[in-house]
Design an enzyme around this catalytic site. Structure first.
Site, mmCIF file in Angstrom:
data_model
loop_
_atom_site.group_PDB
_atom_site.id
_atom_site.type_symbol
_atom_site.label_atom_id
_atom_site.label_comp_id
_atom_site.label_asym_id
_atom_site.label_seq_id
_atom_site.Cartn_x
_atom_site.Cartn_y
_atom_site.Cartn_z
ATOM 1 N N ALA A 248 0.804 -1.223 0.000
ATOM 2 C CA ALA A 248 0.000 0.000 0.000
ATOM 3 C C ALA A 248 0.830 1.264 0.000
ATOM 4 C CB ALA A 248 -0.929 0.003 1.211
ATOM 5 N N ALA B 31 0.054 1.866 -5.897
ATOM 6 C CA ALA B 31 -1.084 1.889 -4.987
ATOM 7 C C ALA B 31 -1.608 3.307 -4.826
ATOM 8 C CB ALA B 31 -0.674 1.323 -3.627
ATOM 9 N N LYS C 244 1.937 -8.291 -13.641
ATOM 10 C CA LYS C 244 3.204 -8.754 -14.193
ATOM 11 C C LYS C 244 4.322 -8.169 -13.360
ATOM 12 C CE LYS C 244 4.296 -4.918 -17.023
ATOM 13 N NZ LYS C 244 4.794 -4.272 -18.189
ATOM 14 N N LEU D 37 -5.516 -4.439 -21.155
ATOM 15 C CA LEU D 37 -6.799 -5.033 -21.505
ATOM 16 C C LEU D 37 -7.961 -4.293 -20.872
ATOM 17 C CD1 LEU D 37 -6.065 -8.809 -21.506
ATOM 18 C CD2 LEU D 37 -5.897 -7.127 -23.317
ATOM 19 N N HIS E 172 1.581 -7.036 -23.112
ATOM 20 C CA HIS E 172 0.614 -6.068 -23.625
ATOM 21 C C HIS E 172 0.375 -6.225 -25.111
ATOM 22 C CE1 HIS E 172 1.137 -4.472 -19.748
ATOM 23 N NE2 HIS E 172 2.193 -3.720 -19.986
ATOM 24 N N LYS F 59 11.457 2.766 -25.786
ATOM 25 C CA LYS F 59 11.518 3.912 -24.881
ATOM 26 C C LYS F 59 12.356 5.009 -25.532
ATOM 27 C CE LYS F 59 11.140 1.444 -20.489
ATOM 28 N NZ LYS F 59 10.052 2.275 -19.923
ATOM 29 N N ARG G 253 5.028 9.660 -28.332
ATOM 30 C CA ARG G 253 4.309 8.796 -27.420
ATOM 31 C C ARG G 253 3.086 8.297 -28.170
ATOM 32 N NH1 ARG G 253 0.231 10.426 -23.557
ATOM 33 N NH2 ARG G 253 -0.343 8.559 -22.376
ATOM 34 N N GLN H 81 -3.321 5.380 -27.229
ATOM 35 C CA GLN H 81 -2.876 6.608 -26.580
ATOM 36 C C GLN H 81 -1.952 7.379 -27.486
ATOM 37 O OE1 GLN H 81 -1.090 4.963 -23.016
ATOM 38 N NE2 GLN H 81 0.917 5.081 -23.904
#
Lengths: 504, 504, 504, 504
Positions: C22, C27, C162, C194, C254, C350, C355, C391
């Protein structure tokens, strides 16, 4: 139907069928026998006259004798030889002979008078001229016949056979000359290949069966091979041939017509002009022939057990050093949505290893096949094929894969076979000339070639022929009885095709 | 391949084949002969024992005698009768008999000891149990065999035959009971229809030929008919049958399996589970069966020249007033992109006019056909059909239209024929049991039925069967030797289908 | 629907959501905000507790403070800031914190006791554990949570992210370890790609529109490009990344998942297992990856106006001389009837020039096109494309050719555009985590990955990864902000593809 | 291109454009403005004269004044009003007026002399006559113009507009009369709908995009609706209309032409005759119109807020008791492989609820759809549609289903939109007349109608029109501003179609 039509002609109508060039081989071996067959089978009108016309002097008896030898009662001859003989006698009684020069208007005038005498008994008198004469006198014969011997009380039609020129220019001239004395309506241009049963069946096959149309396109067909191969040479009769060569003699007409029928879109109807519109449309969609996609060959002699088979140049009627091809192979492409990218390979040759005329459709490989491992490296052998064999022994067969019965998974290629010979063994397959003559009498032009078809066909072939001739490209030599020059294999290979030589 | 595998078993391995129910008809007529054929043809491992097990007391000699009568050397018997006889003797030497109750664990223990004695000579000892016993003792036999007679040094497999329950509930129970003593891996459920050569060929046909796949869908297929018809009745052996009826006996398993194989998508591979995954997927896509799309019938007797053919209720083994259908026809629909809207019609019946089992695919009419006038009103007769005939005389043929040779345009339907009988006349088509036994020995489960297949199949049929039974729907009566009740024709007509009764 | 389900949980049921890890970034930034959004929108059950668990010592207040900063009221915040704030307070009241080691069974036991206290008020108490912890402690956390803190009166589910191993072997081990304490049913493996709206929309697009399916195959699609490109580097956080590299980090999960969803056959239903069955089937049909069809790269630094952009090896958390690829391109092929021969090109990197994450389908050229002359040499630019952009700015558009208005015949490429942003501007596109968490609470596994999927995915990638590593293939260097190494272009060119870099 | 051609005309060539009927509305509102636009944009040749010809006496000034009001500088008027004004002046300087009767050969001779005077300065002088005159004087004008005013040193072309007869017979007569003075080559028959940008775009859309062709057939298209609806009545100008009625006025030409372009096969090339050959082929494949598939209507008046909208019979120029339909709907079928069975529904009407002209293609339902439950009963609403809207606001859009963003599975229909207005807002969409005039000057006949097209079109419509008239079928009455008579809905319903009235 046709018989009905035939009967309607009987009341007050007569038909005169004039075979110009009656002393020639074609007339004797094909035309008169075909006329007799039609007569024997009841297809000719009640009143008709067959008239031979040629330069030779002959008595009526000599003429009858000359043609009688080839008249056979195809079907029930054995069953009833006497009836047959009687029919022959009846037929010959209607055959008369006139002699005269092909361009001799006066002699044609005499023919006209002779015909008229007989025709005077009828209200309507139609005439068909079958011009079975050498290309050199062709136009003269057409002009004098139409000027001096056209029917005055009925239609006049003229049946002509190739050659229709040697290139765009000469065809244009020929067409113009005919056009001065005849309308397009009157001219019946024969390609006797189009009278073959199987070629007719091609349309039935494609358009009356649901299962072929979805396959008839670039997504499913890998290539199409159209082959014409003879197992004999010119045999001392190469004179005429040498002037034309195999491309003009076979490819530009017979094979191209077959290809057009095979590849055209569905016509609006079965009417002659609708079919021919589609053929023209197809021909117009063809890409110009690339001279690099053409291989020409010429056969040379060889010694075999049974003696020497002479080469083309050894034929005494062939000029020395002739460059005329006796073999040609070429790749064609059609630039339309259905066929874009599919190679159509044509091959025509004399003095080859086999006698065969066929269209062979090779389908594509099965995508994502489960069985590829079963075939090993020979995937090509397992693709489906549809073969339409025109000669010898007309046949249609579809080659499919199936499992060999047994406990192993072993695949085999089988023929789903429609053999005309077996299937219709007790049927009488009519000769191409019978079909074509009958159609001409009935005015059905579906199987005849329209002038715009020829125009497009010559437009396609002329640049290639010119290029071959200007560059004086020597034909590759091949042995009498071989599969032709190796260049043909390299051409096929260029488009990922393998000729089906000798395969079923 | 298989032979290689067979040879690899020879080093230190043995196989015990136990036929439980060895005194029954199936064992005598089918199982032992199939084992012998495999042996004769060299498919069995070097070391093996065949073991008969049944309740009857029998000496080894009596046992040998009982089975010897049906052992034949299929292929080269005539060629070499002595070799054949010698082989029979060799085979019988490997056959032993044990007697014991099917649920008798003690007797099974004795069997185990007997087998072990022989097996002790080998490092690996595998066992196959073929449970050829009535459904009532089926589970008992499976439990006692697996508990008391499983191999300790190799695998144990159990071959079972239908019935696999009467509905979802009873199948679930049966499956649970087997599941307690055997893994799914160990169970080989036979549908002997799946061992038929042509059914196997169905996959080869579809997936190794390019030309069928583009046609295999709702756009091109009008309907599919799956027919199973017998020309004889229960003949005094209706007791077992009456408990199940034709729908459970034939439709829910044999015909449904054929339909699944016919209609499924291409599997990822030929591996057993991939094929069965696709079958399950297909079955799950089926729409619930509408009870209004089901017709049931029952045959009644009739007098014919050769004597009286008794009706179903006249069979003394059949209960009075039985409502059990001896005939059923039903329409099925598959709710997936390939088959949406295509009726699949099934028909199965006893005491009908002909003996036939076939899949018949009727293709759609040609859209915008040029030839519609040629066919007159009978358009349906001219649509293409693909027929896969399983019996009698296995055959595949494709019905296409072609032109009848001659001067008229007359169309005809011809069969592009792949007749197994002619094509492979000198080949030996193995019996379904040979194929299935061999597969079980080799662990190939492609042709066996997985429990989830049965679960889905029962889920499909149970509501319909329940509904028929709850509503006490009386079967329509039909005469022995007729084409079945007329209701079947109304059902077909509802979906624009015409049964192909009696047609080729 | 879901809300109905939510309400049904209210009577006597409670849900405990335990976020293990957490105190981590994920998180704080994703999980708690997603939970809050679900709460805010009414998707969570009436009774629930959110529980943070981590190693750090924290008071409840510190915990609340830590997470509160990222809780936003997406939609109507502006409209009603007070309501929003009130909701935040309510939510935090339900959030409790426990501290303990990830593998510390005793601490987990304390957590269990804590949860139980609250849960005791309800008849049914379900628990979800979200394991947001480093891979090294992953198994320990799963084991201790499931052993010491499983619900006694309801289900227990574990959400994991993952990496799922580094190769077939390590995945197998991981799977086995989890398998010892959890059933496959209990495990929810997230691929947060997904959960993206557009990826979900992919199925809707394909299967609810008639117009796409006929085009979705090798006959119409020339190639498919799946691109993932980031315009920033590891930025000092390369430690974790270096252990995996771009292929494992992005491609194997992915992009492969996207490809499977894109290319799979239509499932039997929308049920989770049906969809995942089809994905597995697709993955199993893929050809082994040829290591010659893979290009790897690594970025180096460059000077730009705004300062120096450091190369990968200049990231202090990256080991010296690391060979880890930060870029990879690869060609994939699917060996099934639909896709045989169609190259699927993937690219992930990368520190590239843009992007972007998208699937781009390039359709084939129009066969026999009338307009080829209009396009000049640039035929490729005129082929239709379908782009599904994930995206930035989710969008779907179809590129078609149309005529530019005016008196010339001038063609233009236009986008038939379905821009999510414009179309649904007043709608709230949920974050992937919201969708996934909600599905996990509801037991809908469609968007989670099944272990057999991972097994197949690793079976596909492991040999290639091994080969790259064994051969110590050095990545091609490319500059920060470039389009990647040139090798990627040669790879594309090998399959007649042109990357769409920078194109719309 | 065209500009190149324009420039080639400049050397020693001039063009005279004669507008016969120069005082009419069409001339003033459409023809002269179109000529000016072409001039303004540089499309006219360097040397040209515009000549008005009509019966009225007018001075040159009056003529200039009359036409000047409608000359606008479409594009950059605002940007540069002075340049525009200057251009107008230049243009008017080239406009001359002649007065004379339409069939007055003498007056035409004077026109000829006048033109010749100007033309004498050029080596080549071409002439275009635009016959903008009533049908009653149409032939007279054509005859006198061609006899007395044909160019002696260049080509002469005649542009004519509908009506081209009232039926097969009157068209045949008209055609024969024109044929006596003009060759088909010289006649340019306008259907101004064919000059609309979107109609032109239809070919580009179909044949330059891969994605449409596979869908363009009976397997994927459920029906096609071609709608023309006006929201106003005859408004006191019903005299001409009443002689023709809506079927002849709109359906037989405009809508039929659109349908032919939509449904034809791909032509061999973009050449005018190739396109028109395909249109003729399509029209010849159409089934005879069944008079039971035709609904006719006539509007009656109604009171609305803004006043009374008078019915058709209340138009003082309309004969009492006229039966002339102001509305018609009809179902058409094409009997070819592509369209067999697909209903093409046409609707045309005046005084309806909206102004709209569009082609709407409704695609079939998704077979075996996964989403059928999601749509509820309204499956029809979820089928894909392609809409080509001609007016108002030209647009093309494709309606597809997609998922509404959010946590539910909710589908929505979205438009993949290519709006001309938005897309090409700064572009100048030329008026149909500009396009058509320019094509006539350049000899491009693609958008003009050939006589054989009209012959087939009349052959299709004449029997139906005759039947309607002979049977004196009264039109169904409908209110001004309504969606037309209910009969149209029953007609649509007969073929499972639902009109898209008022839908997007």
């Amino acid at each position: 139907g046709l018989k009905a039509m035939a009967s309607s002609m009987s009341s007050g109508e007569t038909l005169s069928i004039v075979v110009v060039g009656a002393s020639g081989d074609l007339a004797r071996k094909k035309i008169f026998p075909a006329l007799y067959s039609l007569y024997y089978d009841g297809w000719l009108p009640e009143h008709f006259t067959v008239c031979g016309y040629a330069r030779s002097d002959m008595t009526q008896e000599e003429f009858h004798e000359r043609i009688a030898g080839n008249l056979t009662c195809r079907v029930d001859h054995d069953a009833n030889p006497e009836a047959c003989e009687g029919k022959v006698t009846d037929f010959l009684e209607r055959c008369v002979y006139f002699s005269g020069g092909y361009g001799d208007a006066e002699a044609m005038g005499r023919l006209h008078d002779g015909l008229s005498e007989e025709e005077n008994n009828y209200k309507v008198a139609n005439r068909v001229f079958f011009l079975s004469v050498p290309p050199t006198v062709f136009v003269d014969a057409a002009v004098s016949a139409s000027r001096a011997a056209s029917s005055q009380r009925g239609w006049t039609r003229v049946i002509v056979e190739k050659p229709f020129g040697r290139d765009s220019e000469s065809f244009g001239e020929l067409d113009a000359q005919l056009g001065r004395v005849l309308t397009e309506e009157q001219i019946y241009r024969i390609d006797h290949y189009l009278g073959k049963e199987l070629i007719e069946n091609l349309m039935v096959l494609r358009f009356s069966n649901l299962i072929f149309e979805p396959l008839w396109n670039r997504d499913h067909i890998r290539n199409v091979q159209i082959t014409f191969s003879e197992d004999f040479g010119t045999d001392g009769r190469g004179g005429y041939f040498d002037h034309y060569g195999i491309i003009r003699d076979i490819m530009q007409n017979h094979l191209l017509q077959i290809m057009a029928l095979f590849a055209m879109e569905q016509p609006t109807s079965l009417a002659a002009d609708d079919v021919r519109d589609e053929k023209v449309k197809l021909l117009r969609s063809m890409k110009p022939i690339d001279v690099n996609d053409v291989v020409v060959g010429q056969y040379i002699g060889r010694e075999v057990k049974s003696g020497y088979q002479p080469g083309y140049l050894e034929d005494p009627t062939v000029p020395d050093n002739s460059n005329t091809p006796t073999f040609a192979a070429a790749a064609f492409f059609i630039d339309n949505p259905r066929w874009d990218g599919v190679p159509f390979l044509m091959k025509a040759g004399k003095a080859l290893h086999e006698r065969k005329a066929e269209i062979r459709i090779q389908f594509r490989h099965v995508p994502g096949s489960l069985y590829s491992s079963v075939y090993g490296g020979n995937l090509d052998l397992s693709t489906n094929e549809l073969v339409i064999r025109v000669q010898p022994d007309e046949a249609i067969y579809l080659k499919i894969n199936n499992k060999v019965p047994g406990l192993r998974l072993q695949l085999d290629t089988t023929k789903l076979d429609l053999s005309y010979k077996d299937q219709y063994s007790n049927r009488d397959i009519p000769d191409a000339y019978e079909r074509l003559l009958l159609d001409a009498f009935n005015g059905d032009k579906s199987l005849f070639i329209r002038n715009d078809e020829l125009k497009v066909a010559w437009a396609l072939f002329t640049p290639m022929l010119k290029s071959l001739e200007e560059r004086k490209i020597s034909p590759e030599l091949y042995h009498y009885g071989s599969t032709g020059p190796v260049g043909a294999h390299y051409l096929a290979s260029k488009y990922n095709v393998r000729w089906s030589d000798g395969r079923d």
